[in-house]
Design a protein around this motif. Structure first.
Motif, mmCIF file in Angstrom:
data_model
loop_
_atom_site.group_PDB
_atom_site.id
_atom_site.type_symbol
_atom_site.label_atom_id
_atom_site.label_comp_id
_atom_site.label_asym_id
_atom_site.label_seq_id
_atom_site.Cartn_x
_atom_site.Cartn_y
_atom_site.Cartn_z
ATOM 1 N N UNK A 157 -18.938 13.998 -4.497
ATOM 2 C CA UNK A 157 -20.031 13.164 -4.003
ATOM 3 C C UNK A 157 -20.166 11.911 -4.851
ATOM 4 N N UNK A 158 -20.305 10.750 -4.173
ATOM 5 C CA UNK A 158 -20.634 9.495 -4.852
ATOM 6 C C UNK A 158 -22.127 9.291 -4.689
ATOM 7 N N UNK A 159 -22.852 9.417 -5.799
ATOM 8 C CA UNK A 159 -24.307 9.315 -5.768
ATOM 9 C C UNK A 159 -24.742 7.865 -5.687
ATOM 10 N N UNK A 160 -25.996 7.664 -5.285
ATOM 11 C CA UNK A 160 -26.551 6.321 -5.109
ATOM 12 C C UNK A 160 -26.481 5.474 -6.375
ATOM 13 N N UNK A 161 -26.474 6.124 -7.548
ATOM 14 C CA UNK A 161 -26.404 5.366 -8.803
ATOM 15 C C UNK A 161 -24.975 5.002 -9.192
ATOM 16 N N UNK A 162 -23.977 5.357 -8.346
ATOM 17 C CA UNK A 162 -22.588 4.997 -8.584
ATOM 18 C C UNK A 162 -21.752 6.085 -9.233
ATOM 19 N N UNK A 163 -22.378 7.099 -9.789
ATOM 20 C CA UNK A 163 -21.641 8.188 -10.414
ATOM 21 C C UNK A 163 -21.067 9.114 -9.356
ATOM 22 N N UNK A 164 -19.947 9.776 -9.707
ATOM 23 C CA UNK A 164 -19.354 10.767 -8.822
ATOM 24 C C UNK A 164 -19.376 12.113 -9.508
ATOM 25 N N UNK A 165 -19.495 13.158 -8.715
ATOM 26 C CA UNK A 165 -19.491 14.498 -9.271
ATOM 27 C C UNK A 165 -19.126 15.532 -8.228
ATOM 28 N N UNK A 166 -18.633 16.660 -8.712
ATOM 29 C CA UNK A 166 -18.284 17.774 -7.854
ATOM 30 C C UNK A 166 -19.546 18.608 -7.623
ATOM 31 N N UNK A 167 -19.875 18.860 -6.365
ATOM 32 C CA UNK A 167 -21.126 19.528 -6.018
ATOM 33 C C UNK A 167 -20.832 20.839 -5.300
ATOM 34 N N UNK A 168 -21.450 21.893 -5.813
ATOM 35 C CA UNK A 168 -21.487 23.187 -5.151
ATOM 36 C C UNK A 168 -22.935 23.351 -4.686
ATOM 37 N N UNK A 169 -23.247 23.017 -3.440
ATOM 38 C CA UNK A 169 -24.644 22.989 -2.981
ATOM 39 C C UNK A 169 -25.353 24.328 -3.131
ATOM 40 N N UNK A 170 -26.604 24.242 -3.541
ATOM 41 C CA UNK A 170 -27.453 25.419 -3.658
ATOM 42 C C UNK A 170 -28.578 25.339 -2.650
ATOM 43 N N UNK A 171 -29.588 26.167 -2.820
ATOM 44 C CA UNK A 171 -30.691 26.199 -1.852
ATOM 45 C C UNK A 171 -31.548 24.936 -1.855
#
Length: 66
Positions: free
Chosen positions: A39-53
């Protein structure tokens, strides 16, 4: 949970004082649209996301889904 590239992720804050995070899915690493998502977040950072509740996928209406 399933997603495609171009969908958006909304991660709701879990604590008082923390802000929600939003971003665009730029890569789906699981099979058949399943997590994890890059995911590329609105602040420009990217990260791997394992979605939770506390996470919602907001689907992008592409030609494939119409």
């Amino acid at each position: 949970m399933q997603a495609v590239v171009g969908d958006h992720v909304h991660m709701y804050s879990r604590s008082i004082g923390m802000v929600d995070r939003k971003g665009e899915i730029v890569e789906v690493r699981g099979t058949n649209g399943e997590p994890p998502y890059l995911v590329r977040f609105d602040d420009g950072h990217q990260g791997l996301v394992y979605p939770g509740p506390d996470c919602v996928v907001e689907h992008h209406l592409s030609e494939e889904r119409r």
